[in-house]
Design an enzyme around this catalytic site. Structure first.
Site, PDB file in Angstrom:
ATOM      1  N   ASN A 233       0.874  -1.173   0.000  1.00 24.29           N
ATOM      2  CA  ASN A 233       0.000   0.000   0.000  1.00 24.29           C
ATOM      3  C   ASN A 233       0.908   1.219   0.000  1.00 24.29           C
ATOM      4  OD1 ASN A 233      -1.757   2.069   0.482  1.00 24.29           O
ATOM      5  ND2 ASN A 233      -2.366   1.374   2.539  1.00 24.29           N
TER       6      ASN A 233
ATOM      7  N   LYS B 167       0.135   4.253  -0.222  1.00 27.87           N
ATOM      8  CA  LYS B 167      -0.484   5.437   0.401  1.00 27.87           C
ATOM      9  C   LYS B 167      -0.274   6.663  -0.493  1.00 27.87           C
ATOM     10  CE  LYS B 167      -0.061   3.110   4.792  1.00 27.87           C
ATOM     11  NZ  LYS B 167       0.041   3.158   6.249  1.00 27.87           N
TER      12      LYS B 167
ATOM     13  N   HIS C 260      -9.422   0.962   4.928  1.00 28.01           N
ATOM     14  CA  HIS C 260      -8.138   1.171   5.601  1.00 28.01           C
ATOM     15  C   HIS C 260      -8.334   2.114   6.783  1.00 28.01           C
ATOM     16  CE1 HIS C 260      -4.033   2.369   6.419  1.00 28.01           C
ATOM     17  NE2 HIS C 260      -3.665   1.255   5.802  1.00 28.01           N
TER      18      HIS C 260
ATOM     19  N   GLU D 123      -6.769   4.513   7.813  1.00 32.74           N
ATOM     20  CA  GLU D 123      -6.596   5.940   7.506  1.00 32.74           C
ATOM     21  C   GLU D 123      -7.857   6.516   6.848  1.00 32.74           C
ATOM     22  OE1 GLU D 123      -2.874   5.355   5.484  1.00 32.74           O
ATOM     23  OE2 GLU D 123      -1.985   4.786   7.406  1.00 32.74           O
TER      24      GLU D 123
ATOM     25  N   GLU E 175      -5.177  -5.091  10.480  1.00 31.32           N
ATOM     26  CA  GLU E 175      -4.183  -4.043  10.694  1.00 31.32           C
ATOM     27  C   GLU E 175      -4.491  -3.326  12.011  1.00 31.32           C
ATOM     28  OE1 GLU E 175      -2.190  -2.824   6.739  1.00 31.32           O
ATOM     29  OE2 GLU E 175      -3.927  -1.528   7.035  1.00 31.32           O
TER      30      GLU E 175
ATOM     31  N   GLY F 261       2.484   2.299  10.702  1.00 26.23           N
ATOM     32  CA  GLY F 261       3.376   3.445  10.541  1.00 26.23           C
ATOM     33  C   GLY F 261       4.132   3.826  11.805  1.00 26.23           C
TER      34      GLY F 261
ATOM     35  N   SER G 278       3.641  -2.194  10.319  1.00 27.12           N
ATOM     36  CA  SER G 278       5.087  -2.221  10.577  1.00 27.12           C
ATOM     37  C   SER G 278       5.712  -3.575  10.277  1.00 27.12           C
ATOM     38  CB  SER G 278       5.396  -1.781  12.014  1.00 27.12           C
ATOM     39  OG  SER G 278       4.947  -0.451  12.233  1.00 27.12           O
TER      40      SER G 278
HETATM   41  P1  13P Z   1       3.185   0.300   7.660  1.00 24.65           P
HETATM   42  O1  13P Z   1       3.703  -0.987   7.080  1.00 24.65           O
HETATM   43  O2  13P Z   1       3.908   1.510   7.193  1.00 24.65           O
HETATM   44  O3  13P Z   1       3.033   0.215   9.150  1.00 24.65           O
HETATM   45  O4  13P Z   1       1.687   0.480   7.075  1.00 24.65           O
HETATM   46  C1  13P Z   1       0.816  -0.600   7.140  1.00 24.65           C
HETATM   47  C2  13P Z   1      -0.400  -0.251   6.382  1.00 24.65           C
HETATM   48  O5  13P Z   1      -1.164   0.628   6.742  1.00 24.65           O
HETATM   49  C3  13P Z   1      -0.652  -0.982   5.138  1.00 24.65           C
HETATM   50  O6  13P Z   1      -1.934  -0.739   4.657  1.00 24.65           O
END
Ligand code: 13P
Length: 253
Positions: free
Chosen positions: A9, A11, A96, A98, A167, A173, A211
């Site tokens: 992803n 982002k 997601h 976010e 997740e 993140g 992560s």
């Molecule tokens: P990170 O791997 O940067 O923690 O992000 C995970 C994520 O949100 C994947 O959709």
């Protein structure tokens, strides 16, 4: 659909030059993919045609990061699942954290988005997960149950072309992944939940995200009921993303 996947992803990151370097780097790291483990990358929407071209013949699928719940009409700024299919997208992330946090999406709307994706003949990657407060309050499984109940209330339980991505919000993140004990506990719970819902959804792939990186991928991939990873920051580094993919291949070998 395959049983195991590594998905990136991206982002809100990338540009023409960086995307090219990233996919070329990835293809150099992984000249061929293992037939048992799928790979998808989810660029920012304007770059989907570019990334389709860059991945041609590689076996790498292209996904989208979000979708409208509507097929067409006066919905400025939205993208329909049918349009994503038109440009060669195969997977679509929905829900997601976010999107839930910054765009106020709720489980009912996310379920409608998943239904729109299924309706277009694509595979939704439905993201679920608890906040740190919810985990500390002992509500993790109740939250995940609510999120999945809302999904299946709309899409039904006879469709096996869905990917679930667990997740935990507090691991996204942050550089701190959930522990292998926490992941194993939740994934076993999710597998039991799916098994109780129906035979069609019992075997849906359950990805872990939060992560995950080249260093922790092998221990996470080896856990029962972990069927792959949804990777954020490590998906932007070809060698690291390739290492995660190789860890998944090793887990099925
Ligand atoms: P990170 O791997 O940067 O923690 O992000 C995970 C994520 O949100 C994947 O959709």
């Amino acid at each position: 659909m395959l049983k195991k996947y590594v998905m990136g992803n991206w982002k809100l990151q990338g540009n023409l030059a960086d995307n090219k370097a990233l996919i070329e780097g990835l293809r150099a790291e992984l000249p061929t993919l293992d037939a048992r483990v799928g790979m998808a990358v989810c660029p920012v929407a304007p770059y989907i045609p570019q990334v389709k071209e860059l991945t041609a013949g590689s076996g790498i699928s292209v996904g989208a990061q979000d979708v409208s719940e509507f097929a067409k009409g006066a919905y400025t700024g939205e993208m329909a699942a049918g349009m994503l299919k038109d440009v060669g997208v195969e997977f679509v992330l929905v829900g997601h954290s976010e999107r839930r946090t910054y765009h106020g999406e709720n489980s009912a709307q996310i379920a409608r988005k998943a239904q729109a994706v299924i309706g277009a003949g694509l595979v939704p990657v439905v993201c679920i997960g608890e906040s740190l407060d919810e985990r500390n309050a002992g509500q993790t499984k109740a939250v995940l149950t609510e999120q999945l109940d809302a999904l299946f209330a709309v899409v039904g339980t006879d469709n096996g072309n869905i990917v679930i991505a667990y997740e935990p919000r507090w691991a996204i993140g942050t550089g701190v992944s959930a522990t292998t004990e926490q992941i194993a506990d939740v994934h076993t719970f999710l597998r039991d939940y799916l098994t109780k819902r129906s035979a069609a959804v019992a075997g849906l792939p359950i990805l872990y995200g939060g992560s995950m990186n080249g260093a922790n991928a092998a221990s996470i991939a080896a856990l029962p009921n972990v069927d792959g990873g949804l990777i954020g920051s490590a998906a932007l580094k070809p060698a690291e993303f390739a290492a995660i993919y190789k860890a998944l291949v090793a887990s099925v070998a």
